[in-house]
Design a protein around this motif. Structure first.
Motif, PDB file in Angstrom:
ATOM      1  N   LYS A 198      30.035   4.943  -9.637  1.00 19.22           N
ATOM      2  CA  LYS A 198      28.594   4.762  -9.762  1.00 19.22           C
ATOM      3  C   LYS A 198      27.857   6.043 -10.166  1.00 19.22           C
ATOM      4  CE  LYS A 198      26.760   1.370  -8.267  1.00 19.22           C
ATOM      5  NZ  LYS A 198      26.334   0.175  -8.996  1.00 19.22           N
ATOM      6  N   GLY A 199      28.365   7.181  -9.742  1.00 16.50           N
ATOM      7  CA  GLY A 199      27.642   8.430  -9.939  1.00 16.50           C
ATOM      8  C   GLY A 199      28.247   9.293 -11.020  1.00 16.50           C
ATOM      9  N   PHE A 200      27.841   9.088 -12.237  1.00 17.37           N
ATOM     10  CA  PHE A 200      28.292   9.920 -13.353  1.00 17.37           C
ATOM     11  C   PHE A 200      27.082  10.216 -14.229  1.00 17.37           C
ATOM     12  CE2 PHE A 200      29.073   5.448 -14.196  1.00 17.37           C
ATOM     13  CZ  PHE A 200      28.514   5.241 -15.442  1.00 17.37           C
ATOM     14  N   ASP A 201      27.208  11.180 -15.109  1.00 15.59           N
ATOM     15  CA  ASP A 201      26.082  11.562 -15.961  1.00 15.59           C
ATOM     16  C   ASP A 201      25.519  10.345 -16.690  1.00 15.59           C
ATOM     17  OD1 ASP A 201      26.346  14.185 -15.207  1.00 15.59           O
ATOM     18  OD2 ASP A 201      27.339  14.821 -17.047  1.00 15.59           O
ATOM     19  N   PHE A 202      24.226  10.187 -16.620  1.00 13.85           N
ATOM     20  CA  PHE A 202      23.481   9.122 -17.296  1.00 13.85           C
ATOM     21  C   PHE A 202      23.826   7.727 -16.769  1.00 13.85           C
ATOM     22  CE2 PHE A 202      24.212  12.610 -20.355  1.00 13.85           C
ATOM     23  CZ  PHE A 202      22.915  13.106 -20.392  1.00 13.85           C
ATOM     24  N   SER A 203      24.225   7.641 -15.501  1.00 18.09           N
ATOM     25  CA  SER A 203      24.651   6.357 -14.939  1.00 18.09           C
ATOM     26  C   SER A 203      23.495   5.474 -14.487  1.00 18.09           C
ATOM     27  CB  SER A 203      25.590   6.583 -13.753  1.00 18.09           C
ATOM     28  OG  SER A 203      24.919   7.247 -12.702  1.00 18.09           O
ATOM     29  N   ALA A 204      22.286   5.995 -14.485  1.00 14.60           N
ATOM     30  CA  ALA A 204      21.156   5.179 -14.019  1.00 14.60           C
ATOM     31  C   ALA A 204      19.898   5.457 -14.848  1.00 14.60           C
ATOM     32  CB  ALA A 204      20.886   5.445 -12.545  1.00 14.60           C
ATOM     33  N   PRO A 205      19.928   5.119 -16.149  1.00 18.47           N
ATOM     34  CA  PRO A 205      18.722   5.335 -16.961  1.00 18.47           C
ATOM     35  C   PRO A 205      17.589   4.419 -16.492  1.00 18.47           C
ATOM     36  CG  PRO A 205      20.345   4.087 -18.208  1.00 18.47           C
ATOM     37  CD  PRO A 205      21.000   4.488 -16.919  1.00 18.47           C
ATOM     38  N   MET A 206      16.371   4.900 -16.679  1.00 18.59           N
ATOM     39  CA  MET A 206      15.225   4.107 -16.252  1.00 18.59           C
ATOM     40  C   MET A 206      14.043   4.310 -17.178  1.00 18.59           C
ATOM     41  SD  MET A 206      13.976   6.271 -12.920  1.00 18.59           S
ATOM     42  CE  MET A 206      12.214   6.072 -13.018  1.00 18.59           C
ATOM     43  N   SER A 207      13.120   3.362 -17.112  1.00 21.92           N
ATOM     44  CA  SER A 207      11.901   3.439 -17.916  1.00 21.92           C
ATOM     45  C   SER A 207      10.923   4.422 -17.280  1.00 21.92           C
ATOM     46  CB  SER A 207      11.240   2.054 -17.975  1.00 21.92           C
ATOM     47  OG  SER A 207      10.698   1.712 -16.700  1.00 21.92           O
ATOM     48  N   VAL A 208       9.825   4.592 -17.948  1.00 20.22           N
ATOM     49  CA  VAL A 208       8.700   5.334 -17.378  1.00 20.22           C
ATOM     50  C   VAL A 208       8.156   4.510 -16.216  1.00 20.22           C
ATOM     51  CG1 VAL A 208       6.369   6.151 -17.868  1.00 20.22           C
ATOM     52  CG2 VAL A 208       8.153   6.395 -19.588  1.00 20.22           C
ATOM     53  N   SER A 223       0.827  -1.213   0.000  1.00 18.07           N
ATOM     54  CA  SER A 223       0.000   0.000   0.000  1.00 18.07           C
ATOM     55  C   SER A 223       0.864   1.266   0.000  1.00 18.07           C
ATOM     56  CB  SER A 223      -0.949   0.009   1.198  1.00 18.07           C
ATOM     57  OG  SER A 223      -0.247   0.234   2.412  1.00 18.07           O
ATOM     58  N   HIS A 224       2.155   1.131   0.232  1.00 14.93           N
ATOM     59  CA  HIS A 224       3.075   2.274   0.219  1.00 14.93           C
ATOM     60  C   HIS A 224       3.763   2.451  -1.136  1.00 14.93           C
ATOM     61  CE1 HIS A 224       3.077   3.237   4.575  1.00 14.93           C
ATOM     62  NE2 HIS A 224       2.545   2.028   4.608  1.00 14.93           N
ATOM     63  N   VAL A 225       3.564   1.514  -2.043  1.00 15.65           N
ATOM     64  CA  VAL A 225       4.211   1.560  -3.356  1.00 15.65           C
ATOM     65  C   VAL A 225       3.360   2.379  -4.322  1.00 15.65           C
ATOM     66  CG1 VAL A 225       4.964   0.184  -5.338  1.00 15.65           C
ATOM     67  CG2 VAL A 225       5.365  -0.654  -3.008  1.00 15.65           C
ATOM     68  N   TRP A 226       3.993   3.375  -4.959  1.00 13.85           N
ATOM     69  CA  TRP A 226       3.291   4.168  -5.970  1.00 13.85           C
ATOM     70  C   TRP A 226       3.331   3.491  -7.326  1.00 13.85           C
ATOM     71  CZ3 TRP A 226       4.285   6.169 -10.700  1.00 13.85           C
ATOM     72  CH2 TRP A 226       3.319   7.033 -11.215  1.00 13.85           C
ATOM     73  N   GLY A 227       4.496   2.922  -7.677  1.00 17.25           N
ATOM     74  CA  GLY A 227       4.621   2.324  -9.002  1.00 17.25           C
ATOM     75  C   GLY A 227       5.916   1.578  -9.191  1.00 17.25           C
ATOM     76  N   TYR A 228       6.106   1.098 -10.436  1.00 19.66           N
ATOM     77  CA  TYR A 228       7.247   0.253 -10.769  1.00 19.66           C
ATOM     78  C   TYR A 228       7.864   0.683 -12.098  1.00 19.66           C
ATOM     79  CZ  TYR A 228       4.980  -2.796  -7.367  1.00 19.66           C
ATOM     80  OH  TYR A 228       4.398  -3.294  -6.237  1.00 19.66           O
ATOM     81  N   GLY A 229       9.129   0.350 -12.262  1.00 21.76           N
ATOM     82  CA  GLY A 229       9.816   0.605 -13.512  1.00 21.76           C
ATOM     83  C   GLY A 229      11.000  -0.333 -13.648  1.00 21.76           C
ATOM     84  N   VAL A 230      11.747  -0.139 -14.726  1.00 25.07           N
ATOM     85  CA  VAL A 230      12.955  -0.921 -14.989  1.00 25.07           C
ATOM     86  C   VAL A 230      14.113   0.060 -15.126  1.00 25.07           C
ATOM     87  CG1 VAL A 230      14.104  -2.492 -16.596  1.00 25.07           C
ATOM     88  CG2 VAL A 230      11.646  -2.725 -16.156  1.00 25.07           C
ATOM     89  N   GLY A 231      15.226  -0.273 -14.505  1.00 24.77           N
ATOM     90  CA  GLY A 231      16.394   0.593 -14.577  1.00 24.77           C
ATOM     91  C   GLY A 231      17.628  -0.175 -14.990  1.00 24.77           C
ATOM     92  N   VAL A 232      18.639   0.570 -15.410  1.00 24.27           N
ATOM     93  CA  VAL A 232      19.943   0.002 -15.724  1.00 24.27           C
ATOM     94  C   VAL A 232      20.954   0.670 -14.792  1.00 24.27           C
ATOM     95  CG1 VAL A 232      21.687  -0.395 -17.499  1.00 24.27           C
ATOM     96  CG2 VAL A 232      19.274  -0.283 -18.138  1.00 24.27           C
ATOM     97  N   ASP A 233      21.595  -0.138 -13.968  1.00 28.32           N
ATOM     98  CA  ASP A 233      22.616   0.342 -13.043  1.00 28.32           C
ATOM     99  C   ASP A 233      23.965   0.172 -13.726  1.00 28.32           C
ATOM    100  OD1 ASP A 233      24.321   0.886 -10.951  1.00 28.32           O
ATOM    101  OD2 ASP A 233      23.754  -0.842  -9.754  1.00 28.32           O
ATOM    102  N   LEU A 234      24.626   1.291 -14.033  1.00 27.03           N
ATOM    103  CA  LEU A 234      25.918   1.257 -14.710  1.00 27.03           C
ATOM    104  C   LEU A 234      27.036   1.519 -13.707  1.00 27.03           C
ATOM    105  CD1 LEU A 234      24.964   3.353 -17.859  1.00 27.03           C
ATOM    106  CD2 LEU A 234      25.146   0.868 -17.672  1.00 27.03           C
ATOM    107  N   THR A 235      28.116   0.745 -13.818  1.00 24.56           N
ATOM    108  CA  THR A 235      29.260   0.902 -12.921  1.00 24.56           C
ATOM    109  C   THR A 235      30.546   0.865 -13.725  1.00 24.56           C
ATOM    110  OG1 THR A 235      28.066  -0.268 -11.178  1.00 24.56           O
ATOM    111  CG2 THR A 235      30.438  -0.032 -10.886  1.00 24.56           C
ATOM    112  N   ARG A 236      31.424   1.833 -13.458  1.00 27.10           N
ATOM    113  CA  ARG A 236      32.761   1.829 -14.046  1.00 27.10           C
ATOM    114  C   ARG A 236      33.642   0.967 -13.133  1.00 27.10           C
ATOM    115  NH1 ARG A 236      33.313   8.268 -15.267  1.00 27.10           N
ATOM    116  NH2 ARG A 236      32.913   8.337 -13.047  1.00 27.10           N
ATOM    117  N   ARG A 237      33.734  -0.327 -13.467  1.00 25.49           N
ATOM    118  CA  ARG A 237      34.381  -1.310 -12.581  1.00 25.49           C
ATOM    119  C   ARG A 237      35.865  -1.033 -12.345  1.00 25.49           C
ATOM    120  NH1 ARG A 237      30.508  -3.586  -9.613  1.00 25.49           N
ATOM    121  NH2 ARG A 237      29.104  -4.870 -10.826  1.00 25.49           N
TER     122      ARG A 237
END
Length: 82
Positions: A62-72, A31-45
């Motif tokens: 982990k934290g660079f421009d465009f490092s965590a794109p996600m769906s609607v 009941s606390h969840v608003w919604g769901y999506g899909v994401g891509v977690d990018l890491t410079r290993r």
């Protein structure tokens, strides 16, 4: 992304929380969840490994421009069986 020769990706489910709380029971959790999506977690290993060797934070890996794109996000009431 710049500064890496070893980019790693992971596909992850995103859960968007719609209302706060604490000590929430399992039966009330959805009941606390608003919604769901899909994401891509990018890491410079390579950057991550270097930072770990030096006992440094590895946020630059982990934290660079465009490092965590996600769906609607899809509202939870549109998901048949979360």
């Amino acid at each position: 992304p710049p500064l890496t020769n070893n980019l790693h990706h992971e596909i992850e489910q995103i859960v968007a929380i719609g209302k706060g709380g604490s000590n929430i029971s399992e039966s009330e959790a959805l009941s606390h969840v608003w919604g769901y999506g899909v994401g891509v977690d990018l890491t410079r290993r390579d950057i991550q490994a270097e930072a770990k060797e030096k006992s440094k934070p590895w946020d630059m890996a982990k934290g660079f421009d465009f490092s965590a794109p996600m769906s609607v996000l899809v509202p939870s009431d549109k998901v048949a069986n979360p």
